[in-house]
Design a protein around this motif. Structure first.
Motif, PDB file in Angstrom:
ATOM      1  N   LEU A   1      21.953 -59.313  29.667  1.00  0.00           N
ATOM      2  CA  LEU A   1      22.944 -58.268  29.552  1.00  0.00           C
ATOM      3  C   LEU A   1      22.789 -57.610  28.186  1.00  0.00           C
ATOM      4  O   LEU A   1      22.968 -58.257  27.167  1.00  0.00           O
ATOM      5  CB  LEU A   1      24.334 -58.879  29.720  1.00  0.00           C
ATOM      6  N   LEU A   2      22.396 -56.364  28.176  1.00  0.00           N
ATOM      7  CA  LEU A   2      22.218 -55.623  26.930  1.00  0.00           C
ATOM      8  C   LEU A   2      23.133 -54.407  26.933  1.00  0.00           C
ATOM      9  O   LEU A   2      22.859 -53.425  27.618  1.00  0.00           O
ATOM     10  CB  LEU A   2      20.760 -55.183  26.771  1.00  0.00           C
ATOM     11  N   PRO A   3      24.224 -54.460  26.172  1.00  0.00           N
ATOM     12  CA  PRO A   3      25.143 -53.318  26.158  1.00  0.00           C
ATOM     13  C   PRO A   3      24.552 -52.113  25.430  1.00  0.00           C
ATOM     14  O   PRO A   3      23.666 -52.257  24.586  1.00  0.00           O
ATOM     15  CB  PRO A   3      26.371 -53.858  25.430  1.00  0.00           C
ATOM     16  N   GLU A   4      25.060 -50.933  25.772  1.00  0.00           N
ATOM     17  CA  GLU A   4      24.638 -49.713  25.068  1.00  0.00           C
ATOM     18  C   GLU A   4      24.850 -49.918  23.571  1.00  0.00           C
ATOM     19  O   GLU A   4      25.916 -50.361  23.159  1.00  0.00           O
ATOM     20  CB  GLU A   4      25.502 -48.529  25.484  1.00  0.00           C
ATOM     21  N   SER A   5      23.849 -49.586  22.781  1.00  0.00           N
ATOM     22  CA  SER A   5      23.943 -49.749  21.331  1.00  0.00           C
ATOM     23  C   SER A   5      23.283 -48.559  20.655  1.00  0.00           C
ATOM     24  O   SER A   5      22.211 -48.118  21.072  1.00  0.00           O
ATOM     25  CB  SER A   5      23.236 -51.030  20.886  1.00  0.00           C
ATOM     26  N   TYR A   6      23.939 -48.047  19.617  1.00  0.00           N
ATOM     27  CA  TYR A   6      23.437 -46.872  18.912  1.00  0.00           C
ATOM     28  C   TYR A   6      23.621 -47.054  17.405  1.00  0.00           C
ATOM     29  O   TYR A   6      24.631 -47.596  16.970  1.00  0.00           O
ATOM     30  CB  TYR A   6      24.212 -45.611  19.323  1.00  0.00           C
ATOM     31  N   VAL A   7      22.666 -46.566  16.630  1.00  0.00           N
ATOM     32  CA  VAL A   7      22.853 -46.460  15.181  1.00  0.00           C
ATOM     33  C   VAL A   7      23.654 -45.183  14.960  1.00  0.00           C
ATOM     34  O   VAL A   7      23.252 -44.100  15.406  1.00  0.00           O
ATOM     35  CB  VAL A   7      21.505 -46.413  14.432  1.00  0.00           C
ATOM     36  N   ARG A  75      28.710 -50.780  22.836  1.00  0.00           N
ATOM     37  CA  ARG A  75      29.741 -50.836  23.870  1.00  0.00           C
ATOM     38  C   ARG A  75      30.208 -52.275  24.052  1.00  0.00           C
ATOM     39  O   ARG A  75      29.400 -53.190  24.199  1.00  0.00           O
ATOM     40  CB  ARG A  75      29.224 -50.290  25.186  1.00  0.00           C
ATOM     41  N   TYR A  76      31.513 -52.470  24.016  1.00  0.00           N
ATOM     42  CA  TYR A  76      32.093 -53.802  24.174  1.00  0.00           C
ATOM     43  C   TYR A  76      32.061 -54.193  25.643  1.00  0.00           C
ATOM     44  O   TYR A  76      32.470 -53.422  26.511  1.00  0.00           O
ATOM     45  CB  TYR A  76      33.534 -53.807  23.654  1.00  0.00           C
ATOM     46  N   VAL A  77      31.574 -55.374  25.926  1.00  0.00           N
ATOM     47  CA  VAL A  77      31.478 -55.870  27.294  1.00  0.00           C
ATOM     48  C   VAL A  77      32.776 -56.603  27.628  1.00  0.00           C
ATOM     49  O   VAL A  77      33.020 -57.693  27.117  1.00  0.00           O
ATOM     50  CB  VAL A  77      30.261 -56.809  27.476  1.00  0.00           C
ATOM     51  N   ASP A  78      33.619 -55.976  28.437  1.00  0.00           N
ATOM     52  CA  ASP A  78      34.906 -56.574  28.796  1.00  0.00           C
ATOM     53  C   ASP A  78      34.754 -57.743  29.761  1.00  0.00           C
ATOM     54  O   ASP A  78      35.534 -58.678  29.733  1.00  0.00           O
ATOM     55  CB  ASP A  78      35.835 -55.525  29.417  1.00  0.00           C
ATOM     56  N   ALA A  79      33.767 -57.672  30.637  1.00  0.00           N
ATOM     57  CA  ALA A  79      33.539 -58.747  31.608  1.00  0.00           C
ATOM     58  C   ALA A  79      32.679 -59.823  30.946  1.00  0.00           C
ATOM     59  O   ALA A  79      31.501 -59.961  31.222  1.00  0.00           O
ATOM     60  CB  ALA A  79      32.857 -58.190  32.857  1.00  0.00           C
ATOM     61  N   ARG A  86      37.001 -69.456  27.463  1.00  0.00           N
ATOM     62  CA  ARG A  86      36.551 -68.956  26.173  1.00  0.00           C
ATOM     63  C   ARG A  86      35.239 -68.187  26.329  1.00  0.00           C
ATOM     64  O   ARG A  86      34.371 -68.573  27.089  1.00  0.00           O
ATOM     65  CB  ARG A  86      36.377 -70.101  25.191  1.00  0.00           C
ATOM     66  N   LYS A  87      35.138 -67.119  25.569  1.00  0.00           N
ATOM     67  CA  LYS A  87      33.946 -66.280  25.586  1.00  0.00           C
ATOM     68  C   LYS A  87      32.781 -67.052  24.973  1.00  0.00           C
ATOM     69  O   LYS A  87      32.965 -67.826  24.031  1.00  0.00           O
ATOM     70  CB  LYS A  87      34.227 -65.010  24.778  1.00  0.00           C
ATOM     71  N   LEU A  88      31.603 -66.842  25.519  1.00  0.00           N
ATOM     72  CA  LEU A  88      30.431 -67.463  24.937  1.00  0.00           C
ATOM     73  C   LEU A  88      29.265 -66.492  24.930  1.00  0.00           C
ATOM     74  O   LEU A  88      29.249 -65.506  25.675  1.00  0.00           O
ATOM     75  CB  LEU A  88      30.032 -68.724  25.705  1.00  0.00           C
ATOM     76  N   SER A  89      28.344 -66.754  24.065  1.00  0.00           N
ATOM     77  CA  SER A  89      27.083 -66.025  24.077  1.00  0.00           C
ATOM     78  C   SER A  89      25.974 -67.056  23.930  1.00  0.00           C
ATOM     79  O   SER A  89      26.165 -68.121  23.351  1.00  0.00           O
ATOM     80  CB  SER A  89      27.023 -64.988  22.953  1.00  0.00           C
ATOM     81  N   LEU A  90      24.839 -66.736  24.500  1.00  0.00           N
ATOM     82  CA  LEU A  90      23.689 -67.630  24.440  1.00  0.00           C
ATOM     83  C   LEU A  90      22.681 -67.081  23.453  1.00  0.00           C
ATOM     84  O   LEU A  90      22.377 -65.888  23.461  1.00  0.00           O
ATOM     85  CB  LEU A  90      23.040 -67.768  25.821  1.00  0.00           C
ATOM     86  N   ARG A  91      22.165 -67.929  22.615  1.00  0.00           N
ATOM     87  CA  ARG A  91      21.130 -67.541  21.665  1.00  0.00           C
ATOM     88  C   ARG A  91      19.841 -68.175  22.150  1.00  0.00           C
ATOM     89  O   ARG A  91      19.671 -69.381  22.116  1.00  0.00           O
ATOM     90  CB  ARG A  91      21.524 -68.052  20.277  1.00  0.00           C
ATOM     91  N   THR A 116      36.807 -69.300  19.535  1.00  0.00           N
ATOM     92  CA  THR A 116      37.811 -70.344  19.342  1.00  0.00           C
ATOM     93  C   THR A 116      38.965 -70.203  20.324  1.00  0.00           C
ATOM     94  O   THR A 116      39.408 -71.180  20.925  1.00  0.00           O
ATOM     95  CB  THR A 116      38.358 -70.287  17.904  1.00  0.00           C
ATOM     96  N   ASP A 117      39.484 -68.998  20.483  1.00  0.00           N
ATOM     97  CA  ASP A 117      40.662 -68.780  21.313  1.00  0.00           C
ATOM     98  C   ASP A 117      40.276 -68.347  22.722  1.00  0.00           C
ATOM     99  O   ASP A 117      39.192 -67.802  22.937  1.00  0.00           O
ATOM    100  CB  ASP A 117      41.560 -67.703  20.696  1.00  0.00           C
ATOM    101  N   GLU A 118      41.180 -68.555  23.659  1.00  0.00           N
ATOM    102  CA  GLU A 118      40.942 -68.126  25.036  1.00  0.00           C
ATOM    103  C   GLU A 118      40.835 -66.607  25.101  1.00  0.00           C
ATOM    104  O   GLU A 118      41.523 -65.891  24.381  1.00  0.00           O
ATOM    105  CB  GLU A 118      42.042 -68.634  25.961  1.00  0.00           C
ATOM    106  N   TYR A 119      39.977 -66.135  25.997  1.00  0.00           N
ATOM    107  CA  TYR A 119      39.664 -64.718  26.116  1.00  0.00           C
ATOM    108  C   TYR A 119      40.580 -64.032  27.120  1.00  0.00           C
ATOM    109  O   TYR A 119      40.845 -64.563  28.197  1.00  0.00           O
ATOM    110  CB  TYR A 119      38.212 -64.559  26.565  1.00  0.00           C
ATOM    111  N   GLU A 120      41.053 -62.851  26.760  1.00  0.00           N
ATOM    112  CA  GLU A 120      41.730 -61.940  27.673  1.00  0.00           C
ATOM    113  C   GLU A 120      41.066 -60.590  27.473  1.00  0.00           C
ATOM    114  O   GLU A 120      40.766 -60.201  26.345  1.00  0.00           O
ATOM    115  CB  GLU A 120      43.222 -61.869  27.372  1.00  0.00           C
ATOM    116  N   SER A 121      40.831 -59.860  28.552  1.00  0.00           N
ATOM    117  CA  SER A 121      40.032 -58.637  28.477  1.00  0.00           C
ATOM    118  C   SER A 121      40.602 -57.580  27.538  1.00  0.00           C
ATOM    119  O   SER A 121      39.858 -56.769  27.001  1.00  0.00           O
ATOM    120  CB  SER A 121      39.822 -58.043  29.869  1.00  0.00           C
ATOM    121  N   ASP A 122      41.916 -57.589  27.296  1.00  0.00           N
ATOM    122  CA  ASP A 122      42.503 -56.585  26.404  1.00  0.00           C
ATOM    123  C   ASP A 122      42.750 -57.114  24.994  1.00  0.00           C
ATOM    124  O   ASP A 122      43.382 -56.457  24.174  1.00  0.00           O
ATOM    125  CB  ASP A 122      43.800 -56.030  26.999  1.00  0.00           C
TER     126      ASP A 122
END
Length: 143
Positions: A1-7, A75-79, A86-91, A116-122
């Motif tokens: 998953l690669l979100p839109e990213s711009y300089v 772009r922030y990935v809400d899903a 809890r939100k996670l990312s893989l390295r 650390t904290d539980e995720y809510e989309s907003d």
């Protein structure tokens, strides 16, 4: 998953940059959110902005980008990927040695980073939306 990213420096000079941000807000659409990532380590350079804030030339987000034009707007990935709420990312690390034929090596010892904290989309709480280890190592989250 690669979100839109711009300089920002390059993106803001495109004639279509406002359209690429998408609609600001509307009754039928939730506000689209963007991460602003400055070249500051340990999660200190990350902030959250809405499309409306990026379009508003007098907003705090635009003032920040005027001071740091080399910041990345992503772009922030809400899903989000969640484990235990809890939100996670893989390295994961890979090495591309050839494009034709495609040859990619994946290092077998990747790792996961958790918020650390539980995720809510907003949510706008740093400990719920950032998986940066430096931000979360002192997080106090629920027991």
């Amino acid at each position: 998953l690669l979100p839109e990213s711009y300089v920002w420096r390059e993106f803001s000079h495109r004639p279509d940059w406002r359209a690429l941000l998408g609609p600001a807000e509307g009754a039928l659409l939730p506000p689209r959110r963007w991460l602003i990532k400055r070249a500051v380590h340990r999660g200190k350079g990350v902030s959250l902005a809405t499309t409306a804030e990026l379009l508003n030339a007098s907003s705090d987000a635009r003032a920040l980008l005027a001071l740091h034009p080399d910041a990345v707007v992503q772009r922030y990935v809400d899903a989000a990927f969640l484990v235990g709420g809890r939100k996670l990312s893989l390295r994961l690390y890979s090495l591309l040695t050839c494009s034709r034929p495609l040859r990619v090596y994946l290092y077998t010892e990747g790792f996961a980073l958790f918020a650390t904290d539980e995720y809510e989309s907003d949510s706008t709480e740093r400990l719920a939306i950032l998986t940066n280890a430096a931000v979360n190592k002192r997080g106090v989250g629920p027991a």
